[in-house]
Design a protein around this motif. Structure first.
Motif, PDB file in Angstrom:
ATOM      1  N   UNK A  29       0.816  -1.203   0.000  1.00 45.85           N
ATOM      2  CA  UNK A  29       0.000   0.000   0.000  1.00 45.85           C
ATOM      3  C   UNK A  29       0.853   1.256   0.000  1.00 45.85           C
ATOM      4  N   UNK A  30       0.174   2.392  -0.113  1.00 41.49           N
ATOM      5  CA  UNK A  30       0.875   3.670  -0.147  1.00 41.49           C
ATOM      6  C   UNK A  30       0.060   4.698   0.641  1.00 41.49           C
ATOM      7  N   UNK A  31       0.517   5.084   1.832  1.00 40.98           N
ATOM      8  CA  UNK A  31       1.833   4.761   2.386  1.00 40.98           C
ATOM      9  C   UNK A  31       1.867   3.384   3.056  1.00 40.98           C
ATOM     10  N   UNK A  32       3.077   2.836   3.149  1.00 41.56           N
ATOM     11  CA  UNK A  32       3.313   1.599   3.887  1.00 41.56           C
ATOM     12  C   UNK A  32       3.478   1.960   5.359  1.00 41.56           C
ATOM     13  N   UNK A  33       2.705   1.298   6.205  1.00 42.10           N
ATOM     14  CA  UNK A  33       2.734   1.636   7.632  1.00 42.10           C
ATOM     15  C   UNK A  33       3.085   0.446   8.515  1.00 42.10           C
ATOM     16  N   UNK A  34       3.379  -0.724   7.898  1.00 41.53           N
ATOM     17  CA  UNK A  34       3.716  -1.914   8.675  1.00 41.53           C
ATOM     18  C   UNK A  34       4.947  -2.559   8.057  1.00 41.53           C
ATOM     19  N   UNK A  35       5.710  -3.262   8.853  1.00 42.09           N
ATOM     20  CA  UNK A  35       6.909  -3.935   8.364  1.00 42.09           C
ATOM     21  C   UNK A  35       6.516  -5.088   7.428  1.00 42.09           C
ATOM     22  N   UNK A  36       7.390  -5.404   6.486  1.00 46.44           N
ATOM     23  CA  UNK A  36       7.066  -6.466   5.551  1.00 46.44           C
ATOM     24  C   UNK A  36       8.265  -6.959   4.763  1.00 46.44           C
ATOM     25  N   UNK A  37       8.060  -8.086   4.064  1.00 45.11           N
ATOM     26  CA  UNK A  37       9.102  -8.736   3.266  1.00 45.11           C
ATOM     27  C   UNK A  37       8.549  -9.037   1.878  1.00 45.11           C
ATOM     28  N   UNK A  38       9.328  -8.736   0.850  1.00 40.56           N
ATOM     29  CA  UNK A  38       9.022  -9.154  -0.516  1.00 40.56           C
ATOM     30  C   UNK A  38      10.019 -10.237  -0.916  1.00 40.56           C
ATOM     31  N   UNK A  39       9.528 -11.254  -1.626  1.00 42.07           N
ATOM     32  CA  UNK A  39      10.386 -12.343  -2.092  1.00 42.07           C
ATOM     33  C   UNK A  39      10.440 -12.340  -3.619  1.00 42.07           C
ATOM     34  N   UNK A  40      11.614 -12.625  -4.139  1.00 39.48           N
ATOM     35  CA  UNK A  40      11.846 -12.602  -5.586  1.00 39.48           C
ATOM     36  C   UNK A  40      12.600 -13.857  -6.009  1.00 39.48           C
ATOM     37  N   UNK A  41      12.386 -14.264  -7.268  1.00 44.04           N
ATOM     38  CA  UNK A  41      13.269 -15.217  -7.932  1.00 44.04           C
ATOM     39  C   UNK A  41      14.000 -14.473  -9.052  1.00 44.04           C
ATOM     40  N   UNK A  42      15.276 -14.767  -9.210  1.00 47.88           N
ATOM     41  CA  UNK A  42      16.047 -14.302 -10.362  1.00 47.88           C
ATOM     42  C   UNK A  42      16.659 -15.530 -11.012  1.00 47.88           C
ATOM     43  N   UNK A  43      16.250 -15.810 -12.243  1.00 48.06           N
ATOM     44  CA  UNK A  43      16.873 -16.892 -13.003  1.00 48.06           C
ATOM     45  C   UNK A  43      18.052 -16.303 -13.764  1.00 48.06           C
ATOM     46  N   UNK A  44      19.215 -16.897 -13.613  1.00 48.76           N
ATOM     47  CA  UNK A  44      20.421 -16.362 -14.234  1.00 48.76           C
ATOM     48  C   UNK A  44      21.063 -17.405 -15.148  1.00 48.76           C
ATOM     49  N   UNK A  45      21.741 -16.908 -16.173  1.00 53.52           N
ATOM     50  CA  UNK A  45      22.600 -17.742 -17.006  1.00 53.52           C
ATOM     51  C   UNK A  45      24.025 -17.323 -16.697  1.00 53.52           C
ATOM     52  N   UNK A  46      24.794 -18.225 -16.083  1.00 52.99           N
ATOM     53  CA  UNK A  46      26.169 -17.947 -15.690  1.00 52.99           C
ATOM     54  C   UNK A  46      27.144 -18.629 -16.642  1.00 52.99           C
ATOM     55  N   UNK A  47      28.247 -17.945 -16.899  1.00 52.35           N
ATOM     56  CA  UNK A  47      29.335 -18.548 -17.652  1.00 52.35           C
ATOM     57  C   UNK A  47      30.475 -18.859 -16.695  1.00 52.35           C
ATOM     58  N   UNK A  48      30.955 -20.105 -16.737  1.00 54.63           N
ATOM     59  CA  UNK A  48      32.116 -20.515 -15.941  1.00 54.63           C
ATOM     60  C   UNK A  48      33.263 -20.785 -16.904  1.00 54.63           C
ATOM     61  N   UNK A  49      34.361 -20.039 -16.787  1.00 56.00           N
ATOM     62  CA  UNK A  49      35.491 -20.263 -17.703  1.00 56.00           C
ATOM     63  C   UNK A  49      36.141 -21.629 -17.467  1.00 56.00           C
ATOM     64  N   UNK A  50      36.851 -22.115 -18.484  1.00 51.78           N
ATOM     65  CA  UNK A  50      37.606 -23.360 -18.291  1.00 51.78           C
ATOM     66  C   UNK A  50      38.825 -23.108 -17.421  1.00 51.78           C
ATOM     67  N   UNK A  51      39.382 -24.161 -16.880  1.00 54.44           N
ATOM     68  CA  UNK A  51      40.628 -24.047 -16.118  1.00 54.44           C
ATOM     69  C   UNK A  51      41.695 -23.382 -16.990  1.00 54.44           C
ATOM     70  N   UNK A  52      42.310 -22.334 -16.459  1.00 54.50           N
ATOM     71  CA  UNK A  52      43.301 -21.602 -17.243  1.00 54.50           C
ATOM     72  C   UNK A  52      42.697 -20.564 -18.157  1.00 54.50           C
ATOM     73  N   UNK A  53      41.360 -20.419 -18.147  1.00 50.54           N
ATOM     74  CA  UNK A  53      40.688 -19.448 -18.991  1.00 50.54           C
ATOM     75  C   UNK A  53      40.797 -18.038 -18.433  1.00 50.54           C
ATOM     76  N   UNK A  54      40.242 -17.090 -19.167  1.00 48.20           N
ATOM     77  CA  UNK A  54      40.322 -15.680 -18.800  1.00 48.20           C
ATOM     78  C   UNK A  54      39.089 -15.261 -18.001  1.00 48.20           C
ATOM     79  N   UNK A  55      39.318 -14.539 -16.917  1.00 43.11           N
ATOM     80  CA  UNK A  55      38.222 -13.973 -16.160  1.00 43.11           C
ATOM     81  C   UNK A  55      37.633 -14.926 -15.135  1.00 43.11           C
ATOM     82  N   UNK A  56      36.606 -14.414 -14.421  1.00 40.90           N
ATOM     83  CA  UNK A  56      35.914 -15.166 -13.381  1.00 40.90           C
ATOM     84  C   UNK A  56      34.500 -15.509 -13.833  1.00 40.90           C
TER      85      UNK A  56
END
Length: 331
Positions: free
Chosen positions: A282-309
């Motif tokens: 609501x607006x205004x918010x007058x009570x404490x609260x929690x919002x929950x989210x999901x984030x789906x990510x696509x991560x790249x993992x370099x090979x051993x000896x590769x460049x970057x993290x």
């Protein structure tokens, strides 16, 4: 079965019938030899067409039950959350997310010996300027194919090319670090730790990439006067990972984010129009609260000896629910 449950069941049947009438055709329910590649080209195209039509219908009608015909897991939770926010803020007005279908560019199909079967499709969404990297899954021979992951990258993002052998996608087990700087599960857990704490001892294991910077800047803007704001992150189990031609890996992961506000006695908070905070608190918010989210990510993992993290190349996320924690005084 209760009258309410019966109504919900009948409603879902009616929705499925309506979708079939507008060209969304339920896929065949057949037994399958799962020692073969997970899906052939005709199945992939039919699955994708089915998904796009149903998703468009769901957002046009603001009806998550239609989404549940073609989505599952975190992506269903995120899209259902978007519909819930829209209904809370605007009633039954369309969200405008029923955009023109994207165009499939590439498909990668693994050879699997047990259910769930799955495949990866990349799709070009010109209208929104993004490329979707999507995983479709079939839980058993009697279930439909459903979208289960859908991170998005800007069209300008260069994605590593997946490795295939005789046209079959090479997969990586969640705990397999062979040839990689770290295993997929270990990497996602480290990434969640760094998102939650810039001074985490695991900061040397992953890159402080653009997604990390974006989330930290956003969190700073949500710390409102009169409140104690806290954000936490956690990693969900990794289900899909695939080898890339350079010897690295692409990992589909899901992160849970929780944003909590504890209001001091008598404090209120004003939220921008159209925000999920306003929708749930609501607006205004007058009570404490929690919002929950999901984030789906696509991560790249370099090979051993590769460049970057290891780093995130694409993401798709949103609010999935809220909890009113009441008028609790800040410590």
């Amino acid at each position: 079965m209760s009258a309410r449950a019966t109504c919900r069941t009948l409603g879902a049947v009616a929705l499925a019938a309506a979708l079939a009438g507008c060209g969304v055709v339920p896929l065949e329910k057949t037994s399958a030899d799962v020692s073969k590649p997970a899906a052939d080209p005709s199945t992939v195209q039919r699955t994708y067409d089915n998904y796009e039509k149903a998703r468009g219908a769901a957002f046009a009608a603001l009806d998550p039950e239609v989404l549940a015909l073609v989505e599952t897991g975190p992506v269903l939770a995120v899209d259902s959350g978007a519909i819930d926010v829209a209904k809370r803020l605007h009633g039954n007005a369309s969200t405008g997310q029923e955009s023109a279908p994207a165009e499939i560019e590439d498909v990668y199909v693994p050879r699997l010996d047990a259910y769930p079967l799955w495949f990866v499709a990349t799709a070009r969404d010109e209208a929104r300027g993004v490329r979707r990297i999507q995983v479709f899954e079939r839980a058993s021979s009697t279930e439909r194919w459903e979208l289960t992951a859908s991170p998005e990258a800007l069209l300008s993002t260069v994605l590593p090319v997946p490795e295939t052998t005789d046209g079959v996608l090479e997969t990586v087990a969640p705990d397999d670090a062979d040839g990689l700087v770290s295993a997929p599960s270990q990497t996602l857990t480290a990434y969640a730790a760094v998102l939650g704490d810039p001074s985490s001892p695991r900061a040397s294991e992953v890159a402080a990439d653009s997604f990390v910077s974006q989330m930290r800047a956003q969190a700073a803007g949500l710390a409102q006067p009169g409140t104690t704001f806290q954000r936490t992150w956690s990693a969900q189990p990794v289900q899909y990972a695939l080898r890339t031609k350079d010897g690295g890996a692409l990992v589909f992961g899901t992160l849970m984010r929780q944003d909590g506000w504890v209001l001091t006695p008598g404090a209120t908070v004003r939220w921008p129009a159209g925000s999920e905070q306003k929708a749930y608190f609501g607006d205004p918010m007058a009570r404490s609260g929690v919002l929950r989210y999901y984030h789906q990510v696509l991560m790249y993992i370099p090979p051993t000896g590769g460049v970057g993290l290891p780093r995130v190349l694409a993401q798709y996320g949103g609010v999935i629910g809220a909890e009113d924690t009441g008028p609790i005084a800040a410590p």
